[in-house]
Design an enzyme around this catalytic site. Structure first.
Site, PDB file in Angstrom:
ATOM      1  N   SER A 160       0.794  -1.023  -0.106  1.00 35.10           N
ATOM      2  CA  SER A 160      -0.225   0.008  -0.082  1.00 35.10           C
ATOM      3  C   SER A 160       0.762   1.328   0.060  1.00 35.10           C
ATOM      4  O   SER A 160       1.331   1.558  -1.224  1.00 35.10           O
ATOM      5  CB  SER A 160      -0.950   0.192   1.256  1.00 35.10           C
ATOM      6  N   ASP A 204      10.236   5.608 -10.515  1.00 31.63           N
ATOM      7  CA  ASP A 204       9.578   6.159 -11.393  1.00 31.63           C
ATOM      8  C   ASP A 204      10.418   7.536 -11.594  1.00 31.63           C
ATOM      9  O   ASP A 204      10.667   7.970 -12.898  1.00 31.63           O
ATOM     10  CB  ASP A 204       8.055   6.623 -11.444  1.00 31.63           C
ATOM     11  N   LYS A 228      -0.738  -4.352  -3.449  1.00 33.84           N
ATOM     12  CA  LYS A 228      -2.064  -3.909  -3.076  1.00 33.84           C
ATOM     13  C   LYS A 228      -2.087  -2.218  -3.415  1.00 33.84           C
ATOM     14  O   LYS A 228      -1.214  -1.511  -2.980  1.00 33.84           O
ATOM     15  CB  LYS A 228      -2.093  -3.670  -1.457  1.00 33.84           C
TER      16      LYS A 228
END
Length: 734
Positions: free
Chosen positions: A466, A477, A491
């Protein structure tokens, strides 16, 4: 998954272990009126506002029935096929039970489970009066989740005979006498019987409602009033109490740890091992006897409002059960759960002629005191605030790089994940949210300034989920740091808390009315990476992989049968900060070269191979000769390993070597005992031995980050490719 010993800081969880010499049949449990109301309110919310809203119909009913049955008897040790058949007609009527506010059927299923469980335990006790032939060639199937339901009483009795025989053999191999074995197992089975007698209607209701909620989607849950309060405590990392970690041991509430600075520790009159046998409210109160109580019931009495008095009857650790209790009055205070806050350490990594200092920040969870922040408290508890402070300290310590350890961090506050990420990337989008209508919202910190611009690593494992995945994915990224470890949980969903009591339109008699309906933790959105992908199902893939014990079939999002699929949306408008593609292959080569010479790492790989083999084995021999041979082989292997490990250690590393030897010995031996059957001293010693042993994976992750610093400092061209200006920042530590 790992077995956990449930320990509580005057608030969390449910401990049900106690001793009953003559167990009585558990009382039939019945649903309470407010539970039927909570069920229908939950259904109204889940069918209308859930991200994956599904009707409460016959199809959903079958899912609820199967999940509820599995939660009652997952290993198929108690029910017979005829018991399951008895409720077959209810498979399509769980929706009706909720819709008509008649929970009689799920409670009837639970009551039958209790009846069967008591029958099995009483039979197990009877078997202790007999004897076992350990020379027979016989095996016990200890994993039965995928087995069919047993059809006859004779068959299930034979299964329990094998189960008890295995319990006896484990203790026998550990050196216990027949007399001690019988006493230990009698007590164990009586404890199980006593647990059943302590179950309440709220336990049954929460079990059933979670069968419904999790049939909608894996991360949707129902939390009863107690569970809801426990969740709030876990997020704000504070409570009001006496500052003691409690554990139930043999019917007595036992102090396992004193929280530094708390009322209990400051009194100087309590120590680890003392037992709380009575609790009273107010300075002049007569304490109520809490011997044999459920831990959470006793905790409710011990906790209270700040600056109020609680009176405790204390049975000292060295006193027998008939000893005279001592009376102690304590003033309740706010207790900070600092052991679950962000922590820092510094690892010194030797590389050739250079020693790199790697700062490690360990985050157990993404916590935030929502209430304190909402009321404008400038000192509200926040993981981002804590990490910002730790980063400032690490800058003063002149570390070469920072490693964020997110192993087994299951997430927490989405806002904290966004704010924490901004400490490393500055302003810009961090994550995208898409709601059930398809609307996408970008979460970012428009005015943020980075607190750390130097080399960065993130250590993850299968338990990182999460909010941890939001942070790791954004760092990856943006090309801001190196992700090390194993693929994360997967998740990719966002939950919100729905307070059912606030939906209730019934007039309150007083402002002090206690919550009675609980809360829903409900999935309302799916989050996406800034690159448009999602961590849902696939998780975050590390740049450099490390050894792992994890089994994706049994742990992680992919293990759920109703998990949301992986999808992709448009990327957010963000500016990449770095490019690791030239650096990662060089790091991988150094990593592989180093671990090939690291004995501890190679032993870890060997353990993983052994574990993978054992994971597939569902049977254990009940033949004493065969089991002794297996035990002796494990013992010999452990001794050989420790001899080789100590030979590799320098004379100046004797303390670490002893700790590792102790931890290895504990891991290899099987004393046949369950957690609460060991002495508290032994339990704490084992825990300390595990903490003192070398963290092989963290060490290697730090070495990888140290390699990155080394490569970037020695190659300005590479440093510029990774991130413009990074070489200057590395050479001038922040």
């Amino acid at each position: 998954m790992k077995k956990k010993s449930f320990v509580f800081l005057l608030s969390l969880g449910l401990a049900l272990t106690s001793f009953a010499a003559v167990p009585e049949a558990p009382a039939l449990l019945k649903p309470l009126p407010q539970q039927a109301q909570a069920a229908i309110m939950s259904a109204q919310i889940l069918t209308r506002h859930h991200y994956k809203a599904e009707p409460l119909d016959d199809a959903m009913s079958e899912k609820i029935f199967d999940r509820y049955l599995k939660s009652l008897d997952p290993e198929k040790l108690f029910f017979l096929q005829s018991d399951v058949d008895q409720f077959a007609a209810a498979r399509s009527k769980m929706d009706d039970a909720i819709g008509t506010q008649d929970l009689a059927t799920p409670f009837a299923m639970f009551n039958l489970y209790q009846k069967r469980a008591q029958e099995r335990m009483l039979y197990a006790r009877e078997l202790l009066d007999g004897s076992f032939d350990f020379s027979e060639k016989e095996s016990y199937r200890f994993s039965r989740e995928k087995e069919p339901w047993i059809k006859t009483e004779r068959e299930i009795r034979d299964l329990w005979r094998q189960r008890v025989k295995n319990d006896w053999l484990r203790l026998k191999l550990a050196g216990s006498s027949d007399k001690v074995i019988k006493t230990t197992l009698t007590k164990r089975y009586d404890n199980s019987l006593s647990r059943m007698n302590k179950l309440k209607s709220e336990d049954v209701f929460q079990l059933f409602m979670n069968a419904y909620a999790m049939s909608v989607e894996p991360h949707t849950n129902y939390l009863g009033p107690r569970a809801s309060e426990a969740f709030d405590i876990s997020m704000r990392l504070s409570l009001v109490g006496i500052g003691a970690v409690l554990q139930e041991r043999d019917e007595l509430i036992t102090i396992r740890e004193l929280v530094p600075g708390g009322p209990a520790a400051r009194s100087g009159k309590l120590k680890v091992g003392d037992r709380i046998v009575g609790v009273g409210q107010g300075a002049d109160a007569t304490p109520i006897d809490v011997v044999g109580w459920r831990l959470d019931d006793a905790v409710d009495l011990i906790r209270g409002k700040k600056d109020t008095v609680v009176v405790l009857n204390i049975l000292p650790a060295n006193a027998g059960p008939d000893g005279k209790p001592q009376v102690l009055s304590l003033v309740r205070n706010k207790i900070s759960m600092e052991q679950q806050s962000a922590k820092k350490s510094i690892l010194e990594i030797k590389q050739a002629a250079t020693t790199r200092r790697i700062g490690v920040i360990t985050l157990p969870t993404f916590y935030q005191d929502f209430e304190a922040r909402a009321r404008g408290d400038k000192e509200f508890k926040s993981v981002t605030r804590d990490v910002a402070r730790l980063l400032a300290e690490l800058k003063k310590d002149k570390v070469d790089g920072v490693m964020i350890d997110l192993r087994d961090n299951g997430g927490g506050s989405l806002a904290e994940a966004v704010e924490l990420t901004s400490l490393f990337i500055g302003k810009g989008p961090v994550v995208q949210q898409r709601n059930s209508s398809g609307d996408v919202r970008v979460e970012s910190e428009a005015q943020a300034t980075a607190s750390w611009e130097g080399p960065l690593g993130v250590l993850i494992n299968r338990g990182s989920a999460s909010a941890s995945e939001i942070f790791a994915a954004a760092i990856q990224d943006y090309g801001r740091g190196i992700i090390v470890g194993e693929a994360s949980f997967g998740k990719g969903t966002v939950q919100t808390m729905v307070n059912l009591d606030k939906m209730d339109r019934t007039p309150k008699l007083t402002n002090a009315d206690k919550p009675k309906f609980g809360e829903l933790k409900m999935t309302v959105a799916q989050f996406f990476r800034v690159n448009g992908g999602t961590t849902q199902l696939r998780g975050v893939s590390p740049d450099i992989g490390l050894a792992s014990f994890s089994d994706s079939e049994s742990f992680g999002e992919s293990s759920f049968d109703n998990a949301l699929p992986w999808v992709q949306i448009k990327p957010a408008n963000y500016q990449v900060l770095g490019d690791m593609k030239e650096l990662l292959p060089l790091l991988q080569i150094r990593h592989e070269h180093r671990i090939a010479k690291d004995r501890d790492y190679q032993l870890l790989l060997e353990d993983i191979k052994d574990f993978e083999v054992q994971r597939k084995v569902k049977l254990v021999s009940l033949n004493e000769t065969e089991r002794r041979a297996e035990r002796d082989a494990r013992s010999l292997k452990t001794k050989e390993r420790e001899a080789a490990r100590l030979a590799d250690k320098g004379k100046g590393d004797k303390k670490t070597g002893k700790a590792e030897a102790a931890a290895a010995k504990l891991a290899a031996q099987d004393d046949g005992l369950q957690a609460n059957e060991r002495s508290l001293a032994d339990e704490l010693a084992a825990e300390k031995a595990r903490k003192d042993t070398r963290d092989v994976l963290l060490d290697e992750a730090a070495h990888i980050l140290g390699d990155a610093v080394d490569l970037l400092q020695s190659n300005l061209k590479l440093a510029d490719q990774v991130a413009p200006g990074l070489a200057r920042k590395i050479r001038s530590p922040q």
